[in-house]
Design a protein around this motif. Structure first.
Motif, PDB file in Angstrom:
ATOM      1  N   ASP A 124       0.827  -1.203   0.000  1.00 21.73           N
ATOM      2  CA  ASP A 124       0.000   0.000   0.000  1.00 21.73           C
ATOM      3  C   ASP A 124       0.864   1.255   0.000  1.00 21.73           C
ATOM      4  O   ASP A 124       0.459   2.292  -0.523  1.00 21.73           O
ATOM      5  CB  ASP A 124      -0.902   0.016   1.245  1.00 21.73           C
ATOM      6  CG  ASP A 124      -1.787  -1.216   1.303  1.00 21.73           C
ATOM      7  OD1 ASP A 124      -2.613  -1.395   0.397  1.00 21.73           O
ATOM      8  OD2 ASP A 124      -1.630  -2.010   2.260  1.00 21.73           O
ATOM      9  N   ARG A 125       2.038   1.155   0.619  1.00 21.50           N
ATOM     10  CA  ARG A 125       2.976   2.267   0.690  1.00 21.50           C
ATOM     11  C   ARG A 125       4.388   1.756   0.449  1.00 21.50           C
ATOM     12  O   ARG A 125       4.807   0.749   1.036  1.00 21.50           O
ATOM     13  CB  ARG A 125       2.953   2.941   2.076  1.00 21.50           C
ATOM     14  CG  ARG A 125       1.628   3.589   2.428  1.00 21.50           C
ATOM     15  CD  ARG A 125       1.374   4.829   1.580  1.00 21.50           C
ATOM     16  NE  ARG A 125       0.154   5.510   1.950  1.00 21.50           N
ATOM     17  CZ  ARG A 125      -1.030   5.281   1.376  1.00 21.50           C
ATOM     18  NH1 ARG A 125      -1.158   4.367   0.431  1.00 21.50           N
ATOM     19  NH2 ARG A 125      -2.099   5.973   1.754  1.00 21.50           N
ATOM     20  N   ILE A 126       5.111   2.468  -0.413  1.00 23.68           N
ATOM     21  CA  ILE A 126       6.540   2.237  -0.608  1.00 23.68           C
ATOM     22  C   ILE A 126       7.213   3.578  -0.353  1.00 23.68           C
ATOM     23  O   ILE A 126       6.745   4.608  -0.841  1.00 23.68           O
ATOM     24  CB  ILE A 126       6.862   1.724  -2.023  1.00 23.68           C
ATOM     25  CG1 ILE A 126       6.185   0.364  -2.275  1.00 23.68           C
ATOM     26  CG2 ILE A 126       8.383   1.617  -2.230  1.00 23.68           C
ATOM     27  CD1 ILE A 126       6.331  -0.160  -3.699  1.00 23.68           C
ATOM     28  N   ALA A 127       8.273   3.571   0.441  1.00 22.58           N
ATOM     29  CA  ALA A 127       8.968   4.816   0.771  1.00 22.58           C
ATOM     30  C   ALA A 127      10.467   4.619   0.587  1.00 22.58           C
ATOM     31  O   ALA A 127      10.995   3.534   0.845  1.00 22.58           O
ATOM     32  CB  ALA A 127       8.663   5.231   2.209  1.00 22.58           C
ATOM     33  N   SER A 128      11.128   5.681   0.122  1.00 20.28           N
ATOM     34  CA  SER A 128      12.567   5.581  -0.100  1.00 20.28           C
ATOM     35  C   SER A 128      13.232   6.949  -0.004  1.00 20.28           C
ATOM     36  O   SER A 128      12.691   7.947  -0.486  1.00 20.28           O
ATOM     37  CB  SER A 128      12.841   4.997  -1.493  1.00 20.28           C
ATOM     38  OG  SER A 128      14.222   4.765  -1.666  1.00 20.28           O
ATOM     39  N   ASN A 129      14.398   6.958   0.621  1.00 22.04           N
ATOM     40  CA  ASN A 129      15.290   8.101   0.587  1.00 22.04           C
ATOM     41  C   ASN A 129      16.264   7.792  -0.549  1.00 22.04           C
ATOM     42  O   ASN A 129      17.222   7.044  -0.380  1.00 22.04           O
ATOM     43  CB  ASN A 129      16.007   8.259   1.925  1.00 22.04           C
ATOM     44  CG  ASN A 129      16.864   9.503   1.986  1.00 22.04           C
ATOM     45  OD1 ASN A 129      17.262  10.055   0.966  1.00 22.04           O
ATOM     46  ND2 ASN A 129      17.170   9.948   3.192  1.00 22.04           N
TER      47      ASN A 129
END
Length: 197
Positions: A124-129
């Motif tokens: 549902d959520r993918i996050a990346s720096n």
């Protein structure tokens, strides 16, 4: 020059606390990982602007020692959070930090992007720096794979240095068909793209 004792102390894990997702969390890190002594400014900006439901299944892409993934697991206690990195030391510390903060809904996996992520997993959520030196080829792979692995309506959140914000905007629009700049700080920009239904 450092003494042998000083060098030996440098080998010890770095231990710090951080206020993340409304909780004080403890992290261990080590030299050689990104921002080993504190959660960096870009990650903090991303965490301030990400929206995560309590049952969301999440992915921290390029997790380092797990700052984003641990926060996602706290924000989505009824979901599952997977943290991936191509550096086995990072994966080891991310796993340690999930256990250290008693997060049974988070785990870490050694993977170059999505290549070791089970093919049936959806998020549902993918996050990346996103690292500044990621390169356009790897970025293309990561964005296309992220879009394919998101559930309908799922979102990809990224933070980049400001110098890459237009590049990221173009690439997210090309892959997702949309882009929303959530926040531009002094040095970093948080952007979001959403997979259509």
């Amino acid at each position: 020059m450092l003494t042998k004792e000083q060098v030996d102390r440098l080998r010890d894990p770095i231990d710090f606390a951080a206020e993340v997702a409304g909780r004080t969390l403890r992290f261990e890190s080590t030299w050689g990982l990104f921002s080993p002594r504190a959660i960096d400014e870009g990650t903090r900006l991303l965490l301030d602007h990400i929206e995560v439901g309590p049952a969301a299944d999440c992915l921290d892409l390029g997790c380092g020692y797990g700052a984003i993934g641990v926060a996602l697991a706290v924000l989505a206690p009824q979901g599952q959070t997977l943290m991936v990195d191509k550096d086995f030391i990072a994966v080891d510390f991310a796993e340690r930090n999930a256990r250290r903060n008693r997060l049974g809904n988070a785990r870490a996996l050694l993977s170059n992007g999505f290549d070791q992520v089970p093919a049936d997993l959806r998020f549902d959520r993918i996050a990346s720096n996103i690292p500044a030196k990621v390169g356009k080829e790897l970025l293309a792979i990561l964005l296309h794979d992220a879009q394919a692995r998101l559930r309908p309506g799922g979102r990809l959140y990224v933070v980049t240095i400001n110098g890459l914000r237009e590049f990221m905007k173009r690439n997210l629009k090309e892959v997702f068909g949309n882009y929303d700049k959530l926040k531009q700080g002094a040095h970093y920009t948080v952007g979001m793209a959403q997979r259509g239904d």
